[in-house]
Design an enzyme around this catalytic site. Structure first.
Site, PDB file in Angstrom:
ATOM      1  N   LYS A 212       0.949  -1.293   0.047  1.00 32.17           N
ATOM      2  CA  LYS A 212       0.138   0.044  -0.282  1.00 32.17           C
ATOM      3  C   LYS A 212       0.825   1.170  -0.026  1.00 32.17           C
ATOM      4  O   LYS A 212       0.771   2.060  -0.854  1.00 32.17           O
ATOM      5  CB  LYS A 212      -0.780  -0.078   1.192  1.00 32.17           C
ATOM      6  CG  LYS A 212      -1.836   1.072   1.074  1.00 32.17           C
ATOM      7  CD  LYS A 212      -2.681   1.303   2.522  1.00 32.17           C
ATOM      8  CE  LYS A 212      -2.016   2.355   2.999  1.00 32.17           C
ATOM      9  NZ  LYS A 212      -2.440   2.868   4.583  1.00 32.17           N
TER      10      LYS A 212
ATOM     11  N   ASP B 172      -6.575   1.031   0.713  1.00 31.71           N
ATOM     12  CA  ASP B 172      -6.552   1.451   2.178  1.00 31.71           C
ATOM     13  C   ASP B 172      -7.907   1.067   2.480  1.00 31.71           C
ATOM     14  O   ASP B 172      -8.854   0.340   1.772  1.00 31.71           O
ATOM     15  CB  ASP B 172      -6.266   2.931   2.187  1.00 31.71           C
ATOM     16  CG  ASP B 172      -7.491   3.681   1.521  1.00 31.71           C
ATOM     17  OD1 ASP B 172      -8.461   3.235   0.830  1.00 31.71           O
ATOM     18  OD2 ASP B 172      -7.717   4.849   2.024  1.00 31.71           O
TER      19      ASP B 172
END
Ligand code: SF4
Length: 311
Positions: A209, A228
């Site tokens: 991420k 996310d």
């Protein structure tokens, strides 16, 4: 007298024996040769007991009637549970429509974390875990004024950094990650944030991420989709994935979203999650995706909901 009685009993037995022989002879004479009377099978599987397979074979047997008037085959059950037949939530048409509407609603969005270079963006992204961008944006200007370069961070002990990042939560782990990443960048990458996914993933505290945020936002490389909490929730509501694991969600999104859109799509969905599609009480009545969204937890809807479409 006794002799008379004995002779009468003998006579009666003789009569009965003659009658038995006569009936047996009559039975064998009356039966046509070669025909044996049916006996039920001991196993219980005798003719007349129909199994499901037997009934199907009987129905489909090639009789003249069946050939002239073929029977329609029974309809199959819906392809996927909770979805109507023929509905494909990841069809290029549906995904394309979704992207067009996101473009109109969020035309020029980018990462909300304030930064001036790749290092600042990396630090801000590490600090944003389990925190809000607003909170991180309050902390980072002071932090980068105090420690302007990667070398300054590399020279710190994690404990020295903890008070500065305390308000972002998980400050002990985050301090370790930031100082560890700075030391690795100084020792292995000449003080510059690496531009390759595999190199970024060697830094402490950096997973896909964070690497996707840095590569997509700063280096303009579409190496993956940022998953996310907002992207996780909304891509499930929009039926772009059924997965729960961020890595698997990313793989699903990379299959249906065109590569050149990966970074922009991530930012648009993150903004959508902040503005309208919140975890609790999404504002569906104002949502531009409303009539193509079948989420089961919508607060208002003009279309039927699908059981599997939920955050
Ligand atoms: S309609 Fe509601 S649940 Fe669906 S994307 Fe929009 S805000 Fe989210």
């Amino acid at each position: 007298m006794v002799t008379n009685l004995k002779s009468r009993i003998l006579h009666l037995n003789l009569n009965l024996a003659i009658q038995g022989v006569a009936s047996s002879v009559w039975y064998h004479v009356s039966m046509v040769r070669g025909i044996v009377p049916r006996q039920p099978a001991k196993s219980g599987r005798h003719e007349g007991v129909r199994t499901r397979r037997g009934a199907k074979a009987l129905r489909d047997r090639p009789t003249r009637h069946n050939l002239e008037f073929p029977q329609p085959k029974p309809k199959k059950a819906a392809a996927k549970k909770g979805q109507p037949r023929g509905y494909n939530p990841t069809s290029p048409e549906r995904v394309g429509e979704m992207l067009t509407r996101l473009d109109k609603t969020y035309p020029d969005v980018t990462c909300a974390l304030r930064h001036h270079d790749a290092w600042e963006l990396l630090v801000a992204t590490i600090l944003s875990a389990q925190s809000t961008d607003v909170n991180v944006n309050k902390v980072t200007p002071i932090l980068f004024k105090k420690y302007p370069t990667v070398k300054d961070f590399a020279a710190l002990k994690p404990e020295a950094l903890q008070p500065d990042i305390y308000s972002t939560g998980f400050f002990r782990n985050k301090a370790k990650s930031v100082v560890g990443a700075a030391q690795k960048i100084v020792s292995d990458f000449g003080g510059k944030v690496p531009e390759k996914m595999e190199d970024l993933l060697t830094l402490p505290g950096v997973a896909r991420k964070t690497a996707n945020v840095v590569l997509g936002t700063w280096f303009k490389q579409n190496e993956g989709v940022v998953v996310d909490t907002h992207v996780h929730r909304i891509s499930r509501r929009l039926e772009l994935t059924k997965q729960n694991d961020p890595k698997k969600i990313e793989q699903d999104l990379m299959k249906v979203i065109p590569r050149e859109r990966w970074t922009l799509f991530s930012h648009q969905v993150i903004w959508h999650g902040r503005k309208l599609c919140m975890a609790r009480s999404p504002r569906c009545v104002e949502c531009p995706l409303e009539n193509i969204c079948h989420a089961a937890d919508k607060t208002w809807s003009t279309v039927e909901s699908h059981k599997g479409a939920k955050a």
